[in-house]
Scaffold this active site. Structure first.
Site, mmCIF file in Angstrom:
data_model
loop_
_atom_site.group_PDB
_atom_site.id
_atom_site.type_symbol
_atom_site.label_atom_id
_atom_site.label_comp_id
_atom_site.label_asym_id
_atom_site.label_seq_id
_atom_site.Cartn_x
_atom_site.Cartn_y
_atom_site.Cartn_z
ATOM 1 N N SER A 137 0.809 -1.223 0.000
ATOM 2 C CA SER A 137 0.000 0.000 0.000
ATOM 3 C C SER A 137 0.842 1.273 0.000
ATOM 4 O O SER A 137 1.555 1.556 -0.945
ATOM 5 C CB SER A 137 -0.954 -0.039 1.192
ATOM 6 O OG SER A 137 -1.817 1.054 1.148
ATOM 7 N N HIS A 138 0.804 2.002 1.096
ATOM 8 C CA HIS A 138 1.469 3.297 1.177
ATOM 9 C C HIS A 138 2.869 3.181 1.767
ATOM 10 O O HIS A 138 3.529 4.196 1.973
ATOM 11 C CB HIS A 138 0.621 4.227 2.036
ATOM 12 C CG HIS A 138 0.241 3.578 3.340
ATOM 13 N ND1 HIS A 138 -0.725 2.606 3.404
ATOM 14 C CD2 HIS A 138 0.731 3.708 4.573
ATOM 15 C CE1 HIS A 138 -0.818 2.179 4.645
ATOM 16 N NE2 HIS A 138 0.051 2.828 5.381
ATOM 17 N N ASP A 309 -2.091 6.744 -3.082
ATOM 18 C CA ASP A 309 -0.980 5.968 -2.529
ATOM 19 C C ASP A 309 -0.489 4.931 -3.534
ATOM 20 O O ASP A 309 -0.984 4.861 -4.668
ATOM 21 C CB ASP A 309 -1.378 5.325 -1.193
ATOM 22 C CG ASP A 309 -2.379 4.203 -1.349
ATOM 23 O OD1 ASP A 309 -3.107 4.192 -2.352
ATOM 24 O OD2 ASP A 309 -2.433 3.329 -0.456
ATOM 25 N N ASP A 311 -0.853 1.762 -4.102
ATOM 26 C CA ASP A 311 -1.758 0.809 -4.754
ATOM 27 C C ASP A 311 -3.091 1.430 -5.157
ATOM 28 O O ASP A 311 -3.997 0.725 -5.607
ATOM 29 C CB ASP A 311 -1.988 -0.417 -3.862
ATOM 30 C CG ASP A 311 -2.666 -0.074 -2.560
ATOM 31 O OD1 ASP A 311 -2.429 1.024 -2.033
ATOM 32 O OD2 ASP A 311 -3.451 -0.902 -2.052
ATOM 33 N N ASP A 313 -5.625 2.940 -3.513
ATOM 34 C CA ASP A 313 -6.896 2.931 -2.789
ATOM 35 C C ASP A 313 -7.071 4.155 -1.889
ATOM 36 O O ASP A 313 -8.184 4.470 -1.483
ATOM 37 C CB ASP A 313 -7.111 1.620 -2.011
ATOM 38 C CG ASP A 313 -5.992 1.287 -1.063
ATOM 39 O OD1 ASP A 313 -5.009 2.053 -1.007
ATOM 40 O OD2 ASP A 313 -6.090 0.254 -0.373
ATOM 41 N N ARG A 314 -5.975 4.870 -1.602
ATOM 42 C CA ARG A 314 -6.104 6.075 -0.772
ATOM 43 C C ARG A 314 -6.139 7.330 -1.629
ATOM 44 O O ARG A 314 -5.567 7.346 -2.723
ATOM 45 C CB ARG A 314 -4.912 6.215 0.160
ATOM 46 C CG ARG A 314 -4.861 5.159 1.222
ATOM 47 C CD ARG A 314 -3.714 5.418 2.165
ATOM 48 N NE ARG A 314 -3.804 4.473 3.263
ATOM 49 C CZ ARG A 314 -3.181 4.605 4.413
ATOM 50 N NH1 ARG A 314 -2.397 5.642 4.616
ATOM 51 N NH2 ARG A 314 -3.329 3.707 5.362
ATOM 52 N N GLU A 397 -12.557 6.027 5.883
ATOM 53 C CA GLU A 397 -11.676 6.038 7.046
ATOM 54 C C GLU A 397 -10.906 7.348 7.050
ATOM 55 O O GLU A 397 -10.645 7.924 5.989
ATOM 56 C CB GLU A 397 -10.690 4.875 6.978
ATOM 57 C CG GLU A 397 -11.339 3.520 7.061
ATOM 58 C CD GLU A 397 -10.303 2.436 7.299
ATOM 59 O OE1 GLU A 397 -10.057 2.116 8.465
ATOM 60 O OE2 GLU A 397 -9.728 1.937 6.320
ATOM 61 N N LYS A 410 -11.448 0.444 -0.774
ATOM 62 C CA LYS A 410 -11.513 1.889 -0.930
ATOM 63 C C LYS A 410 -10.903 2.237 -2.291
ATOM 64 O O LYS A 410 -10.157 1.436 -2.860
ATOM 65 C CB LYS A 410 -10.806 2.590 0.210
ATOM 66 C CG LYS A 410 -9.379 2.177 0.441
ATOM 67 C CD LYS A 410 -8.909 2.753 1.777
ATOM 68 C CE LYS A 410 -7.491 2.359 2.083
ATOM 69 N NZ LYS A 410 -7.370 1.508 3.255
HETATM 70 C C1 G1P Z 1 -3.873 1.948 8.285
HETATM 71 C C2 G1P Z 1 -5.040 2.879 8.474
HETATM 72 C C3 G1P Z 1 -6.326 2.149 8.249
HETATM 73 C C4 G1P Z 1 -6.311 1.485 6.864
HETATM 74 C C5 G1P Z 1 -5.072 0.644 6.697
HETATM 75 C C6 G1P Z 1 -4.936 0.100 5.291
HETATM 76 O O1 G1P Z 1 -3.948 0.891 9.201
HETATM 77 O O2 G1P Z 1 -5.017 3.472 9.754
HETATM 78 O O3 G1P Z 1 -7.408 3.035 8.366
HETATM 79 O O4 G1P Z 1 -7.435 0.693 6.684
HETATM 80 O O5 G1P Z 1 -3.909 1.417 6.980
HETATM 81 O O6 G1P Z 1 -4.842 1.125 4.340
HETATM 82 P P1 G1P Z 1 -3.110 0.862 10.571
HETATM 83 O O7 G1P Z 1 -1.671 1.043 10.175
HETATM 84 O O8 G1P Z 1 -3.588 2.033 11.364
HETATM 85 O O9 G1P Z 1 -3.438 -0.446 11.186
HETATM 86 ZN ZN ZN Z 2 -3.282 1.514 -0.209
#
Ligand code: G1P
Ligand code: ZN
Length: 583
Positions: A137-138, A309, A311, A313-314, A397, A410
Site C-alpha cells: 500500500s502506502h 498511494d 496501490d 486505494d487512498r 476512514e 476503498k
Molecule cells: C492503516 C489505516 C487504516 C487502513 C489501513 C490500510 O492501518 O489506519 O485506516 O485501513 O492502513 O490502508 P493501521 O496502520 O492504522 O493499522
Molecule cells: Zn493503499
C-alpha cells in the site's frame, strides 16, 4: 484443444488471444514454517528482504491456497499489484504454485500491474473465486523497503479475519508446498496462455490493467459532466486539476481517465509512471509525504489537487491554494451529495459507515437523511459484509480511504471523480463546499498524530497501562484541564465490534476516551507496519453551526491532544516529543 510443447504466439496488443502450450507435473517441496506470517490490518507486510528468504513467499502463497480449500481446485484467481520491487518474482511464484494447487485460471494484470480497486472490480466482474494483491500500500518500496501480499475473497474485498486467521494457522505448521518449477509464463503481453499441469488444463489470462476499471467508472459517473467541468464551457473557465500518482500504480489509470477521457491537459498529471521504488517517494497521500502536491497547489494555479498511494486505494484531495479536505469531512460531504452521481441516483442510497477512529461528521449527515450509520473497527475488511447485505452505500476512514459499494476496496480515483461530480453539480469551489457544509452541520474538528517506527515493547506497555488507567471506574467524572478548556471524562473502553451480519466479534480495536461535551481521543497501534511499532493518536471535538467553525484544526484540538499525551504519558514511553506525521 491441442497442446504444442513450447510454442509461443503472442500478440503485441491487448486485443488478441494466443496460446503457450506445454505439459508438466507439479511436485512437493519440503519447507519449514516461518514465524510471524500473520496478516495485519491489510495483508502480510514485511521488508522485501524478509520475503526474499528462501521459501518465505512460497510458504505464504501455499498457506493462502490451503486456507481456501476446497474451493481452490478449479478456481479462478485475479493477481496483480502496485508494481513495487519484487512483484514480478512473486507473480511468477504465484503462477507456479497456483498451477500445482489445481487453480484453473489466473487473471493477471499486464506486467503484474493492477491497482487494489481494479483487483476488486475484476474479481467481481469475472466472478472469480478471489484474488491475490501484491502491495504494501502506502509503505515505501524498493530493495530496502516493504513488500506485501493480501488475499481478497469472491466479493472483491479483503479476506475477513476467519480467513486470515486460518492462513496464519496454516503458516505455523506448514511442512511442504506444491509447485510446478518448469512452468514458464510471460506477463509482458496480454492474452491467454494454456498449460497442461498434472493432466489438467491451467490457463493464465494477462489483461489490460485499466480497461475493466475504466468501464466501471464510466458506468458510475457522468463523464460528460466532469469533462465539461474540466475543459470549461458556457463561458466557464476550465477547472484546473493537478493529479499526483506518486510513482505508484495509479499512473496508467490517471492518464487514461483524467487525460484521455476527461480532457485534462497532459501536464496536469505528474509522477504517472509506476516505479518499483516509487522513485524514492513515500507513496502515502498526506500533507507530509505528498508535500510536492501541497507546494504545487499553494500558489493558487489549480482548483483541485489529488494524490494517491502506491496501490491506488487512498486519496488526498486539496482545494485551491492547498485547502485541505480532511478525509472525515470528505466522507460527510460526499454522503450529503451522493444523489448527483448516476450510480446512486439509479441504485439508491442505503447506509453509511466509518471506522471507529474516523471523525463523526458523516454521522450527522446520516441522521439528517435518515440513513443507518455503522461504526466499525479500522480496516476496509469490516465494511464488506454490510455492503454485501445491502446496508451500506458509502464509507470511509480518516486514513485517506473513501469508497462505495461499487467494489469492496476503498478507491482513490473514484473519490476524485465523486468530488468532481459534486463540484460540477454544486457549482462552487472546494473550500466553499466545505464551509457551507460546516455552516449547516457544524464542524467535527479532527486530527491524527502518528508516531512511526517506535520500539515495540514500550508502546505495548503504554497501551496496557493506558487501558488500565482509563477503564478504572473511578476516573469517570474526573476533570482534565488545559488552559481555559475543561473536559469531563464520560466513558472509556477498548473498542469491540460485533458484525451485525455474521455476528463475528472483534476485540481490542483501540482505546477510546470519551468526554461529556462529545470530544474524544483514541489510541491505537498500527497493524500495517513491517517492523517496530507505530502509535496513532486520534482527537476529535465538535463545534455546532454558527460557532467557532473556521479555526485551524491544530489550534482547536491542541488542548485535547495535550490532555491525551498527558494521560497516556506517550512522550515518556516512546521518548518522542513530536509525531512523525500530523494529519
Ligand atoms: C492503516 C489505516 C487504516 C487502513 C489501513 C490500510 O492501518 O489506519 O485506516 O485501513 O492502513 O490502508 P493501521 O496502520 O492504522 O493499522
Ligand atoms: Zn493503499
Amino acid at each position: 484443444m491441442k497442446y504444442f510443447t513450447g510454442m509461443i504466439i503472442f500478440s503485441t496488443s491487448c486485443a488478441t488471444s494466443f496460446f503457450v502450450l506445454s505439459m508438466m507435473n507439479s511436485m512437493k517441496k519440503l519447507t519449514k514454517p516461518f514465524e510471524g506470517q500473520k496478516p495485519g490490518t491489510s495483508g502480510l507486510r514485511k521488508a522485501v528482504k524478509v520475503f526474499q528468504q528462501q521459501n518465505y513467499t512460497e510458504n505464504f502463497i501455499q498457506a493462502i491456497l490451503s486456507a481456501i480449500q476446497p474451493s481452490v481446485v478449479g478456481s479462478t484467481l485475479v493477481v496483480g499489484g502496485d508494481g513495487r520491487f519484487y512483484s514480478t518474482e512473486v507473480v511468477d511464484l504465484i503462477i507456479k504454485i497456483a498451477a500445482a494447487n489445481g487453480v484453473k485460471k489466473l487473471i493477471i494484470g499486464l506486467k503484474g500491474i493492477l491497482s487494489t480497486p481494479a483487483v476488486s472490480c475484476i474479481i467481481r466482474k469475472y466472478k472469480a473465486t478471489g484474488g491475490i494483491v501484491l502491495t504494501a500500500s502506502h509503505n515505501p518500496g524498493g530493495p530496502n523497503n516493504d513488500f506485501g501480499i493480501k488475499y481478497n475473497t469472491s466479493n472483491g474485498g479483503p479476506a475477513p479475519e476467519s480467513v486470515t486467521n486460518s492462513i496464519y494457522e496454516i503458516s505455523k505448521n506448514i511442512d511442504s508446498y506444491s509447485i510446478v518449477p518448469d512452468l514458464k509464463c510471460s506477463i509482458d503481453y496480454c492474452g491467454h496462455q494454456y498449460f497442461k499441469v498434472d493432466g489438467k488444463e491451467f490457463e493464465v489470462e494477462v489483461i489490460d490493467s485499466v480497461l475493466d476499471y475504466l468501464q466501471l467508472m464510466k458506468n458510475i459517473f457522468d463523464f460528460d459532466i466532469i469533462r465539461k467541468l474540466i475543459k470549461g464551457s458556457d463561458n466557464k473557465p476550465p477547472f484546473n486539476i493537478l493529479i499526483d500518482s506518486m510513482n505508484g500504480v495509479t499512473g496508467p489509470y490517471v492518464k487514461k481517465i483524467f487525460i484521455d477521457e476527461l480532457g485534462a491537459p497532459s501536464n496536469n498529471a505528474v509522477n504517472i509512471v509506476p516505479l518499483p521504488d516509487f522513485g524514492g517517494l513515500h507513496p502515502d497521500p498526506n500533507l507530509t509525504y505528498a508535500d510536492g502536491l501541497v507546494t504545487a497547489l499553494k500558489n493558487g494555479e489549480y482548483d483541485l489537487g489529488a494524490a494517491f498511494d502506491g496501490d491506488g486505494d487512498r486519496n488526498m484531495i486539496l482545494g485551491k491554494k492547498a485547502f485541505f479536505i480532511n478525509p472525515s469531512d470528505s466522507l460527510a460531504v460526499l454522503a450529503n451529495n451522493l444523489d448527483c452521481i448516476p450510480y446512486f441516483k439509479k441504485g439508491g442510497i442505503t447506509g453509511f459507515a466509518r471506522s471507529m477512529p474516523t471523525g463523526s461528521a458523516v454521522d450527522r449527515v446520516a441522521a439528517k437523511l435518515g440513513k443507518e450509520l455503522f461504526e466499525v473497527p479500522t480496516g476496509w475488511k469490516f465494511f464488506g459484509n454490510l455492503m454485501d447485505a445491502g446496508r451500506l452505500s458509502l464509507c470511509g476512514e480518516e486514513s485517506f480511504g473513501t469508497g462505495s459499494d461499487h467494489i469492496r476496496e476503498k478507491d482513490g480515483i473514484w473519490a476524485v471523480l465523486a468530488w468532481l461530480s459534486v463540484i460540477a453539480n454544486v457549482g462552487e469551489p472546494v473550500d466553499s463546499i466545505l464551509t457551507s457544509h460546516w455552516k449547516s452541520f457544524g464542524r467535527n474538528y479532527f486530527t491524527r498524530y502518528d508516531y512511526e517506527n517506535c520500539e515495540s515493547e514500550p508502546c505495548n506497555q503504554m497501551m496496557i497501562d493506558l487501558e488500565k488507567k482509563v477503564t478504572n471506574p473511578t476516573i469517570v467524572g474526573q476533570k482534565f484541564t488545559y488552559g481555559q478548556k475543561v473536559y469531563v471524562l464520560k466513558h472509556a473502553d477498548n473498542f469491540e465490534y460485533c458484525d451485525p451480519i455474521d455476528k463475528s466479534f472483534t476485540k481490542k480495536q483501540g482505546i477510546r476516551v470519551l468526554f461529556e461535551d462529545g470530544s474524544r481521543f483514541v489510541f491505537r497501534l498500527s497493524g500495517t507496519g513491517s517492523s517496530g511499532a507505530t502509535i496513532r493518536l486520534y482527537a476529535e471535538s465538535y463545534e455546532p453551526p454558527n460557532s467557532n467553525i473556521l479555526e485551524d484544526a491544530q489550534v482547536a484540538l491542541k488542548p485535547l491532544v495535550q490532555i491525551a499525551l498527558e494521560i497516556s504519558k506517550l512522550p515518556q514511553y516512546t521518548k518522542r516529543d513530536v509525531p512523525t506525521v500530523i494529519t
